[in-house]
Design a protein around this motif. Structure first.
Motif, PDB file in Angstrom:
ATOM      1  N   UNK A   1      11.661   5.076   3.095  1.00  0.00           N
ATOM      2  CA  UNK A   1      12.529   5.539   4.197  1.00  0.00           C
ATOM      3  C   UNK A   1      13.139   4.385   4.989  1.00  0.00           C
ATOM      4  N   UNK A   2      12.882   3.151   4.530  1.00  0.00           N
ATOM      5  CA  UNK A   2      13.498   1.943   5.085  1.00  0.00           C
ATOM      6  C   UNK A   2      13.106   1.665   6.537  1.00  0.00           C
ATOM      7  N   UNK A   3      11.981   2.237   7.000  1.00  0.00           N
ATOM      8  CA  UNK A   3      11.477   1.924   8.333  1.00  0.00           C
ATOM      9  C   UNK A   3      10.969   0.485   8.357  1.00  0.00           C
ATOM     10  N   UNK A   4      11.313  -0.256   9.409  1.00  0.00           N
ATOM     11  CA  UNK A   4      10.844  -1.625   9.578  1.00  0.00           C
ATOM     12  C   UNK A   4      10.077  -1.728  10.890  1.00  0.00           C
ATOM     13  N   UNK A   5       8.889  -2.355  10.838  1.00  0.00           N
ATOM     14  CA  UNK A   5       8.051  -2.495  12.027  1.00  0.00           C
ATOM     15  C   UNK A   5       7.634  -3.938  12.193  1.00  0.00           C
ATOM     16  N   UNK A   6       7.389  -4.323  13.441  1.00  0.00           N
ATOM     17  CA  UNK A   6       6.874  -5.644  13.762  1.00  0.00           C
ATOM     18  C   UNK A   6       5.655  -5.462  14.648  1.00  0.00           C
ATOM     19  N   UNK A   7       4.475  -5.801  14.119  1.00  0.00           N
ATOM     20  CA  UNK A   7       3.216  -5.575  14.825  1.00  0.00           C
ATOM     21  C   UNK A   7       2.768  -6.871  15.486  1.00  0.00           C
ATOM     22  N   UNK A   8       2.684  -6.858  16.806  1.00  0.00           N
ATOM     23  CA  UNK A   8       2.277  -8.053  17.538  1.00  0.00           C
ATOM     24  C   UNK A   8       0.781  -8.002  17.819  1.00  0.00           C
ATOM     25  N   UNK A   9       0.227  -9.118  18.267  1.00  0.00           N
ATOM     26  CA  UNK A   9      -1.198  -9.185  18.583  1.00  0.00           C
ATOM     27  C   UNK A   9      -1.911 -10.365  17.967  1.00  0.00           C
ATOM     28  N   UNK A  10      -1.603 -10.736  16.711  1.00  0.00           N
ATOM     29  CA  UNK A  10      -2.291 -11.884  16.111  1.00  0.00           C
ATOM     30  C   UNK A  10      -2.023 -13.176  16.869  1.00  0.00           C
ATOM     31  N   UNK A  11      -3.037 -14.044  16.892  1.00  0.00           N
ATOM     32  CA  UNK A  11      -2.889 -15.371  17.476  1.00  0.00           C
ATOM     33  C   UNK A  11      -2.884 -16.380  16.329  1.00  0.00           C
TER      34      UNK A  11
ATOM     35  N   UNK B   1       4.700  -8.079   9.744  1.00  0.00           N
ATOM     36  CA  UNK B   1       5.920  -7.329   9.474  1.00  0.00           C
ATOM     37  C   UNK B   1       5.609  -6.237   8.452  1.00  0.00           C
ATOM     38  N   UNK B   2       6.204  -5.054   8.625  1.00  0.00           N
ATOM     39  CA  UNK B   2       5.955  -3.927   7.725  1.00  0.00           C
ATOM     40  C   UNK B   2       7.275  -3.259   7.373  1.00  0.00           C
TER      41      UNK B   2
ATOM     42  N   UNK C   1       0.866  -1.172   0.000  1.00  0.00           N
ATOM     43  CA  UNK C   1       0.000   0.000   0.000  1.00  0.00           C
ATOM     44  C   UNK C   1       0.900   1.217   0.000  1.00  0.00           C
ATOM     45  N   UNK C   2       0.884   1.974  -1.117  1.00  0.00           N
ATOM     46  CA  UNK C   2       1.837   3.064  -1.237  1.00  0.00           C
ATOM     47  C   UNK C   2       3.243   2.485  -1.175  1.00  0.00           C
ATOM     48  N   UNK C   3       4.138   3.090  -0.380  1.00  0.00           N
ATOM     49  CA  UNK C   3       5.505   2.575  -0.274  1.00  0.00           C
ATOM     50  C   UNK C   3       5.645   1.419   0.710  1.00  0.00           C
ATOM     51  N   UNK C   4       4.559   1.071   1.418  1.00  0.00           N
ATOM     52  CA  UNK C   4       4.627   0.046   2.465  1.00  0.00           C
ATOM     53  C   UNK C   4       4.415  -1.349   1.896  1.00  0.00           C
TER      54      UNK C   4
END
Length: 426
Positions: A209-219, A203-204, A190-193
């Protein structure tokens, strides 16, 4: 997505024909069943048919510019045109595609001795208007997601081999392999993501801008992702739909809500008409209001897993392992009802909507008999067929008439729609 900037250069070096597509020729060796060049500079499909005056066939469904694959499903007076064009199994335009068509296993292995006398196909596809450009090799298992981020010259592919591969679109080479430590269940951009669903995380990456994210919560495994209005939705193995809201100031995604209702895993998500539609292993589709996040309706017409959903023009399309594609429209009360059911001989895994070189809408759907079917819409007349060694789980549109398929062997194939020659004005 920026489709214009890369039209001339993207994938020219992947084996695609350069220059004016009107100069394309059919490969003589392919016609004889003996071409062993991958990629080949010539076409491995017949040239599109023309009328006797040399002009391309007229489009019977009006202006394709008025059609959108992201439009809202709502009531329309044209719903009774579905399936009216000789569609269904083996319908075909001019009889190009037949039920008995099969690919030659000896040809796949490179040792068919019958050549053009072989009664089976010596080609990975059958039909008019599209051809195979090249193949991308590297994944060791099922390709479960393909993404082409906006403004990037890189293609991202994810697999159950627990990796994401990054491909340079000009050279066709794999430039990076990202090990995630978990099977990729889905991937979108989506866009640059780029967003990737793995067990217990999303994972995102921001490709600019090379930002890396890790979104927790899913089971459990994350099977489906969709983005709308700065909100990221994730369908998970436990039947929940998790929501994150993008915080522009912090350049991150923050947990916002969780939608409950499905009793089994959510494997498909799509957005249209201010609604979120979710398909599940519990054989149902749920309709959610994006403002209130309340479930408005539960659709129970499918009898097996609802594998994929697609918003097309004024309709919602759904496919299932029950071997059907259902077309839904909204009644005056706002509830969705089935207006047409298309039957296949095998379970259906993935739906993707695109336009051919003439701007005509095409539905691409993969089946669990290792084929991908292409249909004209709304007639469901069979346009063509793609054959694979194992079933295709990922289909993605690219720039300039290109599309991608990823199969169970880990192979990614790059296809393009062939522009029909224009009649001479001289």
């Amino acid at each position: 997505m920026d489709l214009d900037g890369g039209n001339k250069r993207v994938f020219n070096r992947l084996g695609g024909p350069a220059g004016d597509p009107r100069n394309q020729k059919v490969c003589y060796h392919w016609q004889a069943g003996k071409c062993n060049r991958h990629p080949c500079a010539f076409l491995h499909s017949e040239l599109p048919p023309h009328n006797s005056n040399g002009a391309p066939p007229k489009r019977p469904y009006g202006s394709a510019e008025n059609l959108s694959f992201n439009g809202p499903p709502r009531r329309t007076s044209n719903f009774n045109t579905w399936g009216r064009g000789g569609g269904g199994r083996g319908g075909g335009r001019g009889g190009e595609v037949k039920k008995a068509d099969k690919i030659c296993n000896y040809w796949v292995q490179g040792n068919c001795s019958f050549g053009e006398r072989c009664k089976f196909l010596h080609s990975w596809s059958l039909g008019d208007g599209f051809s195979l450009l090249t193949q991308l090799e590297g994944h060791k298992n099922v390709v479960s997601g393909i993404a082409f981020p906006s403004g990037s010259n890189k293609l991202y592919t994810g697999s159950t081999d627990e990796t994401v591969r990054v491909w340079d679109c000009q050279s066709g080479q794999c430039t990076a392999v990202i090990n995630l430590g978990g099977e990729v269940g889905c991937m979108i951009s989506e866009g640059p993501w780029v967003f990737v669903g793995i067990p217990n995380f999303v994972k995102a990456w921001n490709t600019q801008n090379l930002v890396e994210l890790s979104l927790s919560g899913p089971v459990g495994q994350v099977y489906a992702l969709v983005v709308i209005n700065d909100m990221l939705f994730a369908g998970t193995q436990d039947g929940s739909i998790l929501i994150w809201k993008f915080n522009l100031a912090a350049n991150c995604f923050e947990p916002a809500a969780s939608l409950k209702g499905h009793s089994h895993g959510v494997v498909s998500l799509v957005v249209g008409a201010n609604r979120l539609y979710s398909g599940s292993m519990d054989n149902t589709i749920r309709v959610w209001n994006l403002e209130t996040l309340q479930c408005l309706q539960t659709l129970t017409e499918h009898t097996l897993v609802v594998m994929s959903l697609l918003c097309w023009d004024q309709f919602l399309l759904s496919c299932s392992l029950d071997k059907t594609i259902k077309v839904w429209f909204a009644t005056e009360s706002g509830n969705l009802e089935v207006t047409y059911t298309h039957n296949e001989e095998h379970g259906i895994l993935t739906l993707c909507g695109m336009h051919d070189s003439q701007g005509k809408p095409i539905l691409v759907c993969s089946c669990n008999d290792n084929t991908v079917r292409l249909y004209d819409l709304p007639s469901f007349a069979e346009r063509g067929k793609i054959f694979t060694k194992q079933e295709v789980r990922a289909i993605q549109i690219g720039p300039g008439g290109i599309f991608f398929t990823g199969d169970g062997t880990g192979q990614v194939k790059v296809w393009n729609w062939i522009a029909e020659p224009t009649p001479s004005t001289q």
